[in-house]
Write a protein that holds these residues in place. Sequence first.
Motif, mmCIF file in Angstrom:
data_model
loop_
_atom_site.group_PDB
_atom_site.id
_atom_site.type_symbol
_atom_site.label_atom_id
_atom_site.label_comp_id
_atom_site.label_asym_id
_atom_site.label_seq_id
_atom_site.Cartn_x
_atom_site.Cartn_y
_atom_site.Cartn_z
ATOM 1 N N LEU A 8 28.434 71.878 -9.616
ATOM 2 C CA LEU A 8 27.197 71.484 -10.169
ATOM 3 C C LEU A 8 27.033 70.795 -11.433
ATOM 4 C CD1 LEU A 8 24.977 74.353 -8.792
ATOM 5 C CD2 LEU A 8 25.177 72.032 -7.555
ATOM 6 N N SER A 9 28.043 71.293 -12.445
ATOM 7 C CA SER A 9 27.927 70.888 -13.795
ATOM 8 C C SER A 9 28.492 69.502 -13.674
ATOM 9 C CB SER A 9 28.868 71.806 -14.571
ATOM 10 O OG SER A 9 30.398 71.874 -14.227
ATOM 11 N N ARG A 10 29.510 69.323 -12.895
ATOM 12 C CA ARG A 10 30.233 67.883 -12.770
ATOM 13 C C ARG A 10 29.129 66.962 -12.303
ATOM 14 N NH1 ARG A 10 34.498 66.710 -16.090
ATOM 15 N NH2 ARG A 10 35.816 68.664 -16.183
ATOM 16 N N ILE A 11 28.471 67.168 -11.371
ATOM 17 C CA ILE A 11 27.630 66.265 -10.676
ATOM 18 C C ILE A 11 26.406 66.143 -11.892
ATOM 19 C CG2 ILE A 11 25.850 65.909 -8.824
ATOM 20 C CD1 ILE A 11 27.664 67.691 -7.003
ATOM 21 N N HIS A 12 25.934 66.744 -12.387
ATOM 22 C CA HIS A 12 24.966 66.664 -13.406
ATOM 23 C C HIS A 12 25.572 65.870 -14.718
ATOM 24 C CE1 HIS A 12 21.631 69.027 -12.077
ATOM 25 N NE2 HIS A 12 22.437 70.261 -11.621
ATOM 26 N N GLN A 13 26.947 65.910 -14.866
ATOM 27 C CA GLN A 13 27.401 65.213 -15.837
ATOM 28 C C GLN A 13 27.494 63.644 -15.754
ATOM 29 O OE1 GLN A 13 31.321 66.869 -16.937
ATOM 30 N NE2 GLN A 13 32.065 64.772 -18.117
ATOM 31 N N TYR A 14 27.935 63.555 -14.221
ATOM 32 C CA TYR A 14 28.125 62.214 -13.801
ATOM 33 C C TYR A 14 26.758 61.580 -13.686
ATOM 34 C CZ TYR A 14 32.962 63.826 -13.104
ATOM 35 O OH TYR A 14 34.247 64.368 -13.227
ATOM 36 N N TYR A 15 25.505 62.217 -13.241
ATOM 37 C CA TYR A 15 24.383 61.532 -12.696
ATOM 38 C C TYR A 15 23.235 62.163 -13.322
ATOM 39 C CZ TYR A 15 27.063 59.697 -8.690
ATOM 40 O OH TYR A 15 28.058 59.112 -8.007
ATOM 41 N N GLY A 16 23.762 62.900 -14.326
ATOM 42 C CA GLY A 16 22.318 63.470 -15.290
ATOM 43 C C GLY A 16 21.343 64.080 -14.272
ATOM 44 N N ASP A 17 19.947 63.862 -14.550
ATOM 45 C CA ASP A 17 19.008 64.580 -13.811
ATOM 46 C C ASP A 17 18.601 64.041 -12.450
ATOM 47 O OD1 ASP A 17 18.938 66.415 -16.181
ATOM 48 O OD2 ASP A 17 17.549 65.195 -16.965
ATOM 49 N N THR A 18 19.477 63.094 -11.977
ATOM 50 C CA THR A 18 19.099 62.397 -10.700
ATOM 51 C C THR A 18 18.962 63.571 -9.515
ATOM 52 O OG1 THR A 18 20.285 60.453 -11.194
ATOM 53 C CG2 THR A 18 19.654 60.927 -8.935
ATOM 54 N N PRO A 19 17.965 63.548 -8.811
ATOM 55 C CA PRO A 19 17.608 64.598 -7.911
ATOM 56 C C PRO A 19 18.997 64.404 -6.781
ATOM 57 C CG PRO A 19 15.726 63.754 -8.340
ATOM 58 C CD PRO A 19 16.614 62.849 -8.728
ATOM 59 N N PHE A 20 19.314 65.463 -5.998
ATOM 60 C CA PHE A 20 20.364 65.469 -4.980
ATOM 61 C C PHE A 20 20.340 66.555 -4.319
ATOM 62 C CE2 PHE A 20 22.437 67.799 -8.607
ATOM 63 C CZ PHE A 20 23.207 68.557 -7.955
ATOM 64 N N THR A 21 20.981 66.430 -3.109
ATOM 65 C CA THR A 21 21.329 67.371 -2.022
ATOM 66 C C THR A 21 22.564 67.850 -1.672
ATOM 67 O OG1 THR A 21 20.657 66.166 -0.279
ATOM 68 C CG2 THR A 21 18.913 67.648 -1.148
ATOM 69 N N ILE A 106 38.063 64.827 -9.073
ATOM 70 C CA ILE A 106 37.334 66.061 -9.493
ATOM 71 C C ILE A 106 36.493 66.807 -8.814
ATOM 72 C CG2 ILE A 106 35.877 67.064 -11.456
ATOM 73 C CD1 ILE A 106 37.611 65.357 -13.382
ATOM 74 N N LEU A 107 35.657 65.836 -8.111
ATOM 75 C CA LEU A 107 34.568 66.261 -7.228
ATOM 76 C C LEU A 107 35.351 66.842 -5.719
ATOM 77 C CD1 LEU A 107 31.525 63.861 -7.594
ATOM 78 C CD2 LEU A 107 31.789 66.137 -8.629
ATOM 79 N N TRP A 108 36.109 65.909 -5.551
ATOM 80 C CA TRP A 108 36.913 66.338 -4.238
ATOM 81 C C TRP A 108 37.517 67.878 -4.254
ATOM 82 C CZ3 TRP A 108 41.907 67.441 -2.482
ATOM 83 C CH2 TRP A 108 41.807 67.464 -1.165
ATOM 84 N N LEU A 109 38.259 68.050 -5.414
ATOM 85 C CA LEU A 109 39.159 69.451 -5.564
ATOM 86 C C LEU A 109 38.023 70.421 -5.788
ATOM 87 C CD1 LEU A 109 41.832 68.016 -8.038
ATOM 88 C CD2 LEU A 109 41.975 68.833 -5.806
#
Length: 710
Positions: A8-21, A106-109
């Motif tokens: 989750l930290s990596r997704i927020h790092q890459y996409y900021g506050d963009t909503p995601f599921t 990184i995300l895949w791993l």
Amino acid sequence: MAAFAYLLSRIHQYYGDTPFTIWLKGSRDRHLHLYYSSESKQKAPFSIDSKPSEASFVAGEDRYRYEEQLDCCYLRFFFAEEGQALVMMETKATSSPPLTSEQWEILWLGFQLFMAEETIQTKNQEWAKLLQGIHSISATLDVEDIIRDIIGNALAVIPAADAGLLHLYDADIDRLVPKATVGFHDTVYRNFKLRVGESIAGKVFQDGQPRMYRSHPETSLAMMDLSPDNFDSLNDAKALRDLTGLLCVPISLEQKRIGVLVLHQFHQENVFSAYDLALLQGFADQTSIALQNAQLYAEARQAYQNMAAISEQLRVKHDDLVKRNKIHESIKQLSLQNKGTETIVKALGRMTTKQVYFADWLEQRYYPEESPILFSWDELSSLLAGKRQPVSIQLFSDQKQNDQLCYLYPLSNGSVFLGCLLILIKERHLSELERVTIEQGSAVLTLDLVKKQSLSSVLYKRTHDIFQELITSKGSELLDRAREFGLQPQGDFLVIYAFLSRCHDLSLLEANIHRLVTRWKWEFSSCQVLTYGFHNHVTILLQLASTHEVQEVIERLSDAVDEWELAKEVSLSIGAGSVVSGVEQIGKSFEEAKKAAHYLTNRGRSGVVRYGDLGVNRLMLNQSQEDIDAFIHDVFAPLWEGHEKYQELEHTLLTYMKCSQSPQQAARDLHIHVNTLYQRLKRIEELLQIDLRRPEDLLKVQLACHLRQE
């Protein structure tokens, strides 16, 4: 879940506050399912359950992929074992640049690590359930409990399944039959019976290879050879149109297959995996071990119970033998001490705690003396005629609670019926110990009766000798012997001579003589001096107070004749001498009685006859039957030569003599005219060469007719 937090930290790092599921699809899932949303109110993308879900990983292709569809973009990650992961974001909300290769890796791993953690956690739960299930079926040693719990534990181990059947092989009918079920109606137990090799379960049992099916078409195809009856039975228990998957594994004890375990999938979203099949096979193997242990325990318990039962039986038999030995010793002592019939019967009553009586057939009396008369002698004769086994008779009373059962135990010596024991009981049967007591007592009682009968025979022989000495003595010797008998020298005496015929069994003849002697001693107790049996006859010497007693004596003798004729064992021919005065005339009465009895036996008759009633027949007593038959033949020979022709004349002559030569009476009896009678008599005189007016001829014809009728 450190891996998921890092992800989750990596997704927020890459996409900021963009909503995601985040959507996941494990190895058992049919579709992607929502796992996480960055907002409390997420948008459920309708396309994820359709097109995106169809994307699959192919070896050698990219492990991740970027896709756009309508107003959404997808970061899709593929894993060979664990399945898929998908991050969905709205396109208009995404302003970040595309991911670099390093970021994708990184995300895949991160997703691989997270899904590995999920898989490990799931496996741990499954193994816990497996161990719990194995512990559950291993905790009991009852075969029925294990069979009943197998399906429930198997469903707990394999969550993708929601129904199951346990089939065990029945060698008697050569079929696999349901023994336990979950999710099916109980009607499946009645008619669902698979042949070996039939459908999926039959094939798994036949070859021992587990099978897995993940879709309805695949499962239906494998079940194509299911018989119509079995299909209808299974379909009635649960609709097969909803069947979407199936696992089937064999259950074996050592090298022998004993059944199959089948799990069905009807409404679960998950799909079966090879891991599920292996897990179920392991569970089935553990189940077979539990079944074997339970079976061995059941066999050991049964063996122990058998040993305990045998031990108890041996103990009971030992106690029984001890009791039997005590009974035998007690009864043997009674026999050795010559205590007599009454003492033996009372002892049997004490030993059995029952009311025991004995009916002595030979002496016609009950023991003990105060015994109630339960049956007449005629009734006993009817009930026990020809029987050597006990007979039970229900005795009814006015008060129903007093009804009793009477057991009759006949006693016999060869073909001779000696009497019977009568035992009154309220139960339906005698106990084994009571039965043994009665049987041993019967043997001793029989021995006592035979011994008594043998002593009686010796006594009869001695009495016969004394009587013969009496009737042959003369003068003072006769008076001395008369005083020994208690006879009044000038008293009135009567001798009875009974001859027993038609009995070729010597022991039966002896028993009947003993019965007669006992009976007549009792019946003539007021006047009998002596009564004894010798060989095939019974002799009675009576000292009468009055000559009027003779008729009563004859009537009682006639009653005995009738009774013995009904029994059909022997025939009684009884002769009574004349009533004589003085002891010196006893011999004369004896000879007359003997002649009268022989008169009956020579003519094959039974009954009672007085010597004085023989009349003219006394003249024939010393003639042999051959001489009498020759005389009759000489007189009637002319009429017998043409028997059919002269039969009417013979009948006329016999009737004429019977009517004391009265022409009128004879004509009436013959239903003819008197003139016809004269004509026939004339013809008879011509044929016989006689003249009925001559006294000599008339006497000859009268005597011949009399003997003819005799």
